[in-house]
Design an enzyme around this catalytic site. Structure first.
Site, short mmCIF file in Angstrom:
data_model
loop_
_atom_site.label_atom_id
_atom_site.label_comp_id
_atom_site.label_asym_id
_atom_site.label_seq_id
_atom_site.Cartn_x
_atom_site.Cartn_y
_atom_site.Cartn_z
CD GLU A 1 43.13 -43.49 -121.93
OE1 GLU A 1 44.01 -43.24 -122.75
OE2 GLU A 1 42.68 -42.64 -121.13
CG ASP B 1 42.53 -36.95 -114.77
OD1 ASP B 1 42.14 -37.61 -113.79
OD2 ASP B 1 42.51 -37.40 -115.93
CB SER B 2 45.77 -40.14 -113.89
OG SER B 2 44.52 -40.45 -114.47
CB CYS C 1 42.44 -38.05 -110.83
SG CYS C 1 42.93 -39.77 -110.85
CG ASN C 2 36.56 -40.45 -109.48
OD1 ASN C 2 35.57 -40.40 -108.77
ND2 ASN C 2 36.57 -39.89 -110.68
CG HIS D 1 38.80 -42.73 -118.50
ND1 HIS D 1 39.57 -42.00 -117.62
CD2 HIS D 1 39.59 -42.95 -119.59
CE1 HIS D 1 40.76 -41.80 -118.13
NE2 HIS D 1 40.81 -42.36 -119.32
CB CYS E 1 36.35 -43.86 -113.08
SG CYS E 1 37.75 -43.92 -114.22
CE1 TYR F 1 49.15 -40.65 -112.06
CE2 TYR F 1 47.65 -39.43 -110.64
CZ TYR F 1 48.79 -39.47 -111.41
OH TYR F 1 49.58 -38.35 -111.51
N1 DGL Z 1 41.59 -40.57 -113.70
C1 DGL Z 1 41.42 -41.91 -113.16
C2 DGL Z 1 40.27 -41.90 -112.16
O1 DGL Z 1 39.37 -41.08 -112.22
C3 DGL Z 1 41.15 -42.94 -114.25
C4 DGL Z 1 42.35 -43.26 -115.09
C5 DGL Z 1 43.52 -43.82 -114.31
O2 DGL Z 1 43.46 -44.97 -113.83
O3 DGL Z 1 44.49 -43.10 -114.20
O4 DGL Z 1 40.24 -42.73 -111.29
#
Ligand code: DGL
Length: 274
Positions: free
Chosen positions: A161, A19-20, A82-83, A195, A193, A51
């Site tokens: 966050e 994941d990011s 991570c999406n 989050h 996403c 990301y």
């Molecule tokens: N993990 C990212 C996603 O699921 C969200 C956070 C980011 O922008 O890195 O898209």
């Protein structure tokens, strides 16, 4: 039960999750719930998160770097939690990785299709995910006559966050993003996403009971189980102690604190420079 040598080797291999940052822990939580005997090795690119606003090629490069790192960690599959990274290039990762690579988009799409009665589906995600139209394309591949409403919600990641999900400002932002989607009469909303499951209660409140929220984290855990079962790679030892490892590119302390809150379990993270 007597196990073959191959079964034993697979039993001890881990499920890789990338994941990011910390958001992918929502996926880890669901995998733990469903497959408590499997080991996880997680990489969160916390130093380069978010990301969402980055160009696809860059996100793809970062994701490939994490996958390359995981390849040295005795894994049996990779989950791109991570999406944004899934949307940026799942087929690329599948090409270069010798283990099966699973993204979050297809599981979320399938769940949305199973739940929607009126075939009007909303998708929310980062700018990168929504800009790629990967959710929309995947939904249309299943049913070309769907009515799809997509919306990038970049402020949601910041709200999570900064621990502001319960604030009145967060509710206001959510109304601004989601009210136009509700006017389109959606009955299902994909939380595209990592989050967003962390703000699901507030989002449910804003969209009301007639809209079903789809949490891709839950759906992907089903798919992980199915792939492991079908390929005979699942861990048949249900009395072993799984060995979880967490790697991050940024601060380990901040990650450990958030992980404790999200997983209700103390973990140790190690910093790795990619
Ligand atoms: N993990 C990212 C996603 O699921 C969200 C956070 C980011 O922008 O890195 O898209």
């Amino acid at each position: 039960m007597a196990l073959s040598q191959e079964q034993l080797i697979n039993a001890h291999k881990a499920i890789g999750v990338i994941d990011s940052g910390v958001g992918g822990l929502t996926v880890v939580k669901e995998i733990w719930r469903r497959l408590p005997h499997e080991s996880i090795v997680y990489f969160g690119d916390t130093a380069r998160m978010p990301y969402g606003p980055r160009p696809n090629e860059e996100v793809r490069r970062f994701a490939l770097e994490m996958i390359e790192f995981l390849q040295h960690q005795e894994i049996k599959m990779v989950v791109v939690a991570c999406n944004s990274a899934s949307a940026a290039g799942l087929p690329y990762y599948q090409q270069v990785c010798e283990q099966p690579v699973l993204g979050v988009i297809e599981p979320g799409v399938r769940a949305a299709l199973a739940h929607s009665q009126n075939h009007r589906i909303g998708v929310i995600g980062t700018e990168g995910t929504i800009g790629s139209s990967e959710y929309e394309k995947a939904l249309k591949r299943h049913n070309n006559s769907l009515h799809i409403v997509s919306r990038a919600c970049p402020l949601f990641v910041l709200l999570v966050e900064n621990n502001l999900v319960e604030s009145p400002e967060a509710r206001k932002v959510a109304h601004e993003y989601l009210d136009p989607m509700l006017i389109e009469d959606i009955d299902t909303l994909i939380l595209g996403c990592t989050h967003y499951p962390l703000m699901a209660d507030m989002l449910q409140n804003v969209v009301g009971p007639s809209v079903r929220l789809i949490n891709s984290a839950e759906e992907i855990a089903f798919d992980v189980e199915n792939i492991l079962t079908a390929s005979g790679q699942g861990n048949p030892l249900n009395n072993n102690n799984p060995r979880h490892r967490f790697f991050v590119s940024g601060s380990t302390r901040a990650f450990e604190e958030i992980a404790f809150k999200m997983l209700q379990s103390e973990i140790k993270a190690y910093q790795v420079k990619l």
